[in-house]
Design a protein around this motif. Structure first.
Motif, PDB file in Angstrom:
ATOM      1  N   SER A  97       0.833  -1.216   0.000  1.00  0.00           N
ATOM      2  CA  SER A  97       0.000   0.000   0.000  1.00  0.00           C
ATOM      3  C   SER A  97       0.861   1.257   0.000  1.00  0.00           C
ATOM      4  N   MET A  98       1.929   1.237   0.796  1.00  0.00           N
ATOM      5  CA  MET A  98       2.824   2.393   0.838  1.00  0.00           C
ATOM      6  C   MET A  98       3.506   2.598  -0.510  1.00  0.00           C
ATOM      7  N   LYS A 148       3.923   5.483  -5.637  1.00  0.00           N
ATOM      8  CA  LYS A 148       3.930   5.351  -7.099  1.00  0.00           C
ATOM      9  C   LYS A 148       2.917   6.323  -7.714  1.00  0.00           C
ATOM     10  N   ASN A 149       1.726   6.382  -7.102  1.00  0.00           N
ATOM     11  CA  ASN A 149       0.690   7.298  -7.599  1.00  0.00           C
ATOM     12  C   ASN A 149       1.119   8.758  -7.459  1.00  0.00           C
ATOM     13  N   GLN A 160      -7.760   8.168  -2.238  1.00  0.00           N
ATOM     14  CA  GLN A 160      -8.775   7.823  -1.252  1.00  0.00           C
ATOM     15  C   GLN A 160      -8.272   6.672  -0.388  1.00  0.00           C
ATOM     16  N   PHE A 161      -8.512   6.773   0.910  1.00  0.00           N
ATOM     17  CA  PHE A 161      -8.021   5.753   1.840  1.00  0.00           C
ATOM     18  C   PHE A 161      -8.508   4.366   1.452  1.00  0.00           C
ATOM     19  N   GLU A 162      -9.798   4.246   1.128  1.00  0.00           N
ATOM     20  CA  GLU A 162     -10.359   2.915   0.877  1.00  0.00           C
ATOM     21  C   GLU A 162      -9.789   2.269  -0.400  1.00  0.00           C
ATOM     22  N   ASN A 163      -9.271   3.094  -1.319  1.00  0.00           N
ATOM     23  CA  ASN A 163      -8.674   2.557  -2.535  1.00  0.00           C
ATOM     24  C   ASN A 163      -7.242   2.087  -2.309  1.00  0.00           C
ATOM     25  N   LEU A 164      -6.507   2.843  -1.494  1.00  0.00           N
ATOM     26  CA  LEU A 164      -5.090   2.525  -1.282  1.00  0.00           C
ATOM     27  C   LEU A 164      -4.875   1.494  -0.178  1.00  0.00           C
TER      28      LEU A 164
END
Length: 284
Positions: A217-218, A223-224, A278-282
């Motif tokens: 996730s990090m 990367k994004n 968005q938190f829920e996506n990452l």
């Protein structure tokens, strides 16, 4: 530098021993006495500087200052301060942290003295450093300061056993104001976000990692950011996630209180770009 010292610093900071060796070689083999640790927020720059100081010298040989827009030459080098006297006040020269630490270093030539400058790029560096710009490059020479020291002389030089370690947050826009003349007087070490350090942290016996996807996730978050911003200067560091017990709930608190405000700064006035994070996506 003794291998035991290198291992102790690596153990405290979780850095690879090779990087620790490179930093210490710069200081004590290549004789570069001014260093900068540069990187995005949350990459452990100040922590590493303090750990190095702790393991190579005594506590009373280390000073830490933090630069900010109102910090000046007077606090750092020397300046006039009011002192009370019969019938009024008078202004007398007062030694700043550099002159004071230099005197202590001169009196104890067998010890290493270290000045850690936190958030170095937030200060007006040419104004704060003053004559140090010359002395950084010519340690064997002395120069006249603006005021006499203890009423004796204005001559001043930097002792060979006085080291400077500055930290710079590359996400801060003020870093663009650091000119080439200053950069070439410092050895610069990059401190990027590092999942290897995060893994070492959660391998420690007293740490608990319940959110197992944190490393991926990090990396995806950074990367994004790299793709959207076109730079490595504004990423999210590993120390944001270094908690004794990292659960999904704790991670959401970190996002809301630490990371999201940082992203809002990065994408100021660009809601469309910000909406892609968005938190829920990452952290699904």
């Amino acid at each position: 530098m003794d291998n035991k010292i290198i291992e102790n610093i690596a153990s405290d900071t979780l850095l690879d021993t090779e990087k620790v060796q490179n930093i210490l070689d710069a200081m004590f083999v290549e004789n570069n006495k001014q260093l900068i640790f540069s990187g995005p927020p949350g990459t452990g720059k100040t922590w590493v500087a303090k750990a190095i100081a702790k393991h190579i010298t005594d506590e009373d040989c280390v000073e830490i200052v933090q630069f900010h827009p109102s910090y000046g030459y007077e606090e750092f080098i020397i300046g006039l301060r009011p002192e009370g006297k019969a019938g009024g006040i008078e202004f007398k020269p007062h030694k700043g942290v550099v002159v004071d630490l230099a005197e202590r270093a001169n009196n104890n030539p067998d010890k290493s003295y270290i000045l850690i400058i936190d958030e170095m790029n937030r200060g007006n560096l040419p104004k704060i450093f003053g004559e140090l710009m010359f002395l950084f490059e010519y340690r064997d020479q002395e120069i006249s300061l603006q005021y006499e020291i203890d009423g004796r002389t204005s001559k001043f030089k930097l002792p060979e056993n006085l080291y400077f370690i500055g930290t710079m947050n590359t996400a801060d826009r003020s870093i663009a104001s650091i000119d080439a003349a200053l950069r070439r007087r410092f050895d610069i070490f990059d401190f990027p976000p590092d999942t290897k350090i995060l893994k070492k942290y959660f391998d420690l016996p007293d740490k608990r990692l319940e959110y197992k996807k944190i490393y991926n996730s990090m990396e995806q978050l950074n990367k994004n950011l790299r793709e959207q911003l076109g730079t490595n200067s504004q990423l999210i560091g590993h120390t944001f996630f270094m908690k004794e017990k990292l659960t999904k709930d704790e991670l959401e608190h970190i996002w809301d209180r630490k990371i999201k405000p940082q992203l809002e700064e990065y994408f100021y006035d660009d809601e469309q770009q910000l909406s892609k994070f968005q938190f829920e996506n990452l952290f699904s």
